[in-house]
Design an enzyme around this catalytic site. Structure first.
Site, PDB file in Angstrom:
ATOM      1  N   HIS A 117       1.518   0.328 -13.309  1.00 42.03           N
ATOM      2  CA  HIS A 117       2.371  -0.825 -13.620  1.00 42.03           C
ATOM      3  C   HIS A 117       3.830  -0.383 -13.547  1.00 42.03           C
ATOM      4  O   HIS A 117       4.184   0.675 -14.080  1.00 42.03           O
ATOM      5  CB  HIS A 117       2.039  -1.340 -15.029  1.00 42.03           C
ATOM      6  CG  HIS A 117       2.824  -2.554 -15.388  1.00 42.03           C
ATOM      7  ND1 HIS A 117       2.741  -3.730 -14.680  1.00 42.03           N
ATOM      8  CD2 HIS A 117       3.744  -2.781 -16.366  1.00 42.03           C
ATOM      9  CE1 HIS A 117       3.558  -4.619 -15.204  1.00 42.03           C
ATOM     10  NE2 HIS A 117       4.183  -4.073 -16.217  1.00 42.03           N
ATOM     11  N   GLY A 140       0.793  -1.230   0.000  1.00 39.80           N
ATOM     12  CA  GLY A 140       0.000   0.000   0.000  1.00 39.80           C
ATOM     13  C   GLY A 140       0.821   1.274   0.000  1.00 39.80           C
ATOM     14  O   GLY A 140       0.342   2.335   0.443  1.00 39.80           O
ATOM     15  N   SER A 141       2.048   1.229  -0.542  1.00 33.75           N
ATOM     16  CA  SER A 141       2.842   2.466  -0.556  1.00 33.75           C
ATOM     17  C   SER A 141       2.249   3.481  -1.539  1.00 33.75           C
ATOM     18  O   SER A 141       2.318   4.691  -1.306  1.00 33.75           O
ATOM     19  CB  SER A 141       4.309   2.188  -0.871  1.00 33.75           C
ATOM     20  OG  SER A 141       4.486   1.827  -2.218  1.00 33.75           O
TER      21      SER A 141
HETATM   22  C1  GRF Z   1       3.665  -1.292  -7.457  1.00 36.53           C
HETATM   23  O1  GRF Z   1       4.947  -1.534  -7.912  1.00 36.53           O
HETATM   24  C2  GRF Z   1       2.703  -1.157  -8.607  1.00 36.53           C
HETATM   25  O2  GRF Z   1       3.286  -0.631  -9.751  1.00 36.53           O
HETATM   26  C3  GRF Z   1       2.289  -2.593  -8.845  1.00 36.53           C
HETATM   27  O3  GRF Z   1       2.221  -3.159  -7.568  1.00 36.53           O
HETATM   28  C4  GRF Z   1       3.089  -2.474  -6.687  1.00 36.53           C
HETATM   29  C5  GRF Z   1       2.275  -2.042  -5.516  1.00 36.53           C
HETATM   30  O4  GRF Z   1       3.059  -1.496  -4.501  1.00 36.53           O
HETATM   31  N1  GRF Z   1       1.057  -2.653  -9.592  1.00 36.53           N
HETATM   32  P1  GRF Z   1       2.363  -0.849  -3.224  1.00 36.53           P
HETATM   33  O5  GRF Z   1       1.457  -1.916  -2.618  1.00 36.53           O
HETATM   34  O6  GRF Z   1       1.591   0.350  -3.654  1.00 36.53           O
HETATM   35  O7  GRF Z   1       3.501  -0.517  -2.303  1.00 36.53           O
END
Ligand code: GRF
Length: 245
Positions: free
Chosen positions: A137, A40-41
């Site tokens: 992505h 969830g960053s």
């Molecule tokens: C990110 O790298 C995004 O591009 C991909 O999944 C990852 C999610 O990271 N679809 P976070 O959970 O938002 O930290």
């Protein structure tokens, strides 16, 4: 409004452009639903952008298909409704998606942002929110679709990679592109170091893409997304990077 601007002189045109952008910024906050599966960053980056006043959004609901997703905790800490909906509890992808649609509609969600949501969306979801579901992505689409995009970029030996925010259209990371950011791939990079560099770029462009939607500045024609950039010269480096010669 743009047509009136073209018919008038230079300074009046500038005035119209400025008032148009003030107009756009005075729209109500976009009612946002965010789908996650993990860390969830990106969700946090969106919450923080709202907190800093850089994005006008009312994050009404966060849904995770994983009970342990740290993003659920981040949402609750920010006072946002957070739901766990286990996809394994449904007979089909469509059934699960119907449940998502119901939950999102119950919160009157206008825009859905997938942020590390590890489920493909069926037509049930895509048709319920046409051009109103974004995803991010960690590669420059259409390169390296699917999982492990950062590893694929390292293995392939590309000199540049990046990230892409796009509208979900039903395929795998292939919807109309809204914003992309480029990062270099260094000789000594591995999957983790490249992912970290890309992640920092993700945190910049996702809130920005949502802001473009909230300001009513995105037009989708076929698979191209046109961004109204009149009066927004300061944002050029977000859309065109590296800048043109
Ligand atoms: C990110 O790298 C995004 O591009 C991909 O999944 C990852 C999610 O990271 N679809 P976070 O959970 O938002 O930290």
């Amino acid at each position: 409004m743009a047509r009136r601007g073209r018919a008038r002189g230079g300074s009046q045109r500038a005035f119209l452009q400025v008032s148009m952008s003030i107009d756009a910024r005075s729209r109500p906050p976009v009612k946002l639903g965010i789908l996650i599966s993990g860390e969830g960053s990106n969700l946090q980056a969106i919450i923080d952008a709202v907190g800093r006043g850089e994005l006008s959004a009312d994050i009404r609901l966060v849904i995770s298909n994983k009970a342990q997703a740290h993003g659920l905790e981040r949402a609750r800490r920010a006072g946002i409704a957070a739901q766990f909906i286990d996809h394994r509890g449904f007979a089909s992808r469509e059934e699960f998606d119907r449940n998502l649609v119901n939950a999102l509609n119950a919160h009157e969600i206008e825009l859905v942002a997938c942020a590390g949501f590890m489920r493909l969306l069926s037509p049930v979801m895509v048709n319920a929110f046409p051009s109103r579901i974004m995803n991010i992505h960690p590669a420059l689409c259409p390169a390296f679709p699917g999982v492990d995009a950062q590893r694929a970029a390292c293995d392939y030996g590309v000199r540049f990679s990046g990230c892409t925010v796009f509208f979900v259209a039903g395929g795998v990371d292939d919807g109309p592109i809204i914003v992309q950011a480029i990062v270099p791939v260094m000789q000594n990079d591995n999957e983790q170091s490249l992912a970290a560099r890309i992640r920092a770029a993700e945190h910049r462009i996702y809130p920005y893409a949502i802001r473009l939607f909230q300001e009513g500045r995105l037009k989708v024609r076929g698979r191209r997304v046109f961004v109204d950039d009149s009066g927004h010269a300061d944002e050029r480096s977000m859309l065109i990077n590296p800048p043109p010669p």
